[in-house]
Design an enzyme around this catalytic site. Sequence first.
Site, PDB file in Angstrom:
ATOM      1  N   ARG A  56      11.010  14.533  11.408  1.00 14.34           N
ATOM      2  CA  ARG A  56      10.942  15.323  10.027  1.00 14.34           C
ATOM      3  C   ARG A  56       9.640  16.244  10.130  1.00 14.34           C
ATOM      4  NH1 ARG A  56      13.611  11.111   9.183  1.00 14.34           N
ATOM      5  NH2 ARG A  56      15.266  10.800   7.715  1.00 14.34           N
ATOM      6  N   HIS A  73       0.806  -1.185   0.080  1.00 13.92           N
ATOM      7  CA  HIS A  73       0.037  -0.143   0.105  1.00 13.92           C
ATOM      8  C   HIS A  73       0.922   1.311   0.058  1.00 13.92           C
ATOM      9  CE1 HIS A  73      -3.551   2.442   0.687  1.00 13.92           C
ATOM     10  NE2 HIS A  73      -2.954   2.777   1.873  1.00 13.92           N
TER      11      HIS A  73
END
Length: 167
Positions: free
Chosen positions: A137, A98
């Site tokens: 991040r 996915h």
Amino acid sequence: MASSLKNLSDFSGFEIPDGKDMKIGIVVAQWNQEITGKLLEGAKNSLLKNNVNEKNIKIITVPGTFELTLGAQTLLENNFGFDAVIVIGCVIQGDTRHFDFICDSVTQGVTELNIKFSKPVIFGVLTVNNLQQALDRAGGNLGNKGDEAAVTALQMIAMQRHCQVGL
């Protein structure tokens, strides 16, 4: 641009254009909201810090990262006058393919929108192996990809304007 050697919020050595007359749309995925909310905050704060008027920032949400391209297309084709659109999402590797399908589809979709509309559509999507990489991040020890996306939008708008008036 993201790596363990680069802080996503460090723009030393880069010129950041003044955004005072720029209009920017942001499309943010609700999926992985713990991360996308921090990316959105970074993007919006960077735009405001660089003089984009708050009324010139339009934020819409979509269910997930896959839907970012349609959200961006909707903003661009409805004559809102955006100079750029930033898409913000986060895809974390799982046990199935996915991840690959979503990342490939969104990357291709954003590329196509850049070309179709001749407007910067900025890829503010984290594609990471685990939650810790995403946190790093999204305002963690590697900075904030939202900051990077906002500065990239300002730079690309300035580049286009520069080219429109002649090199």
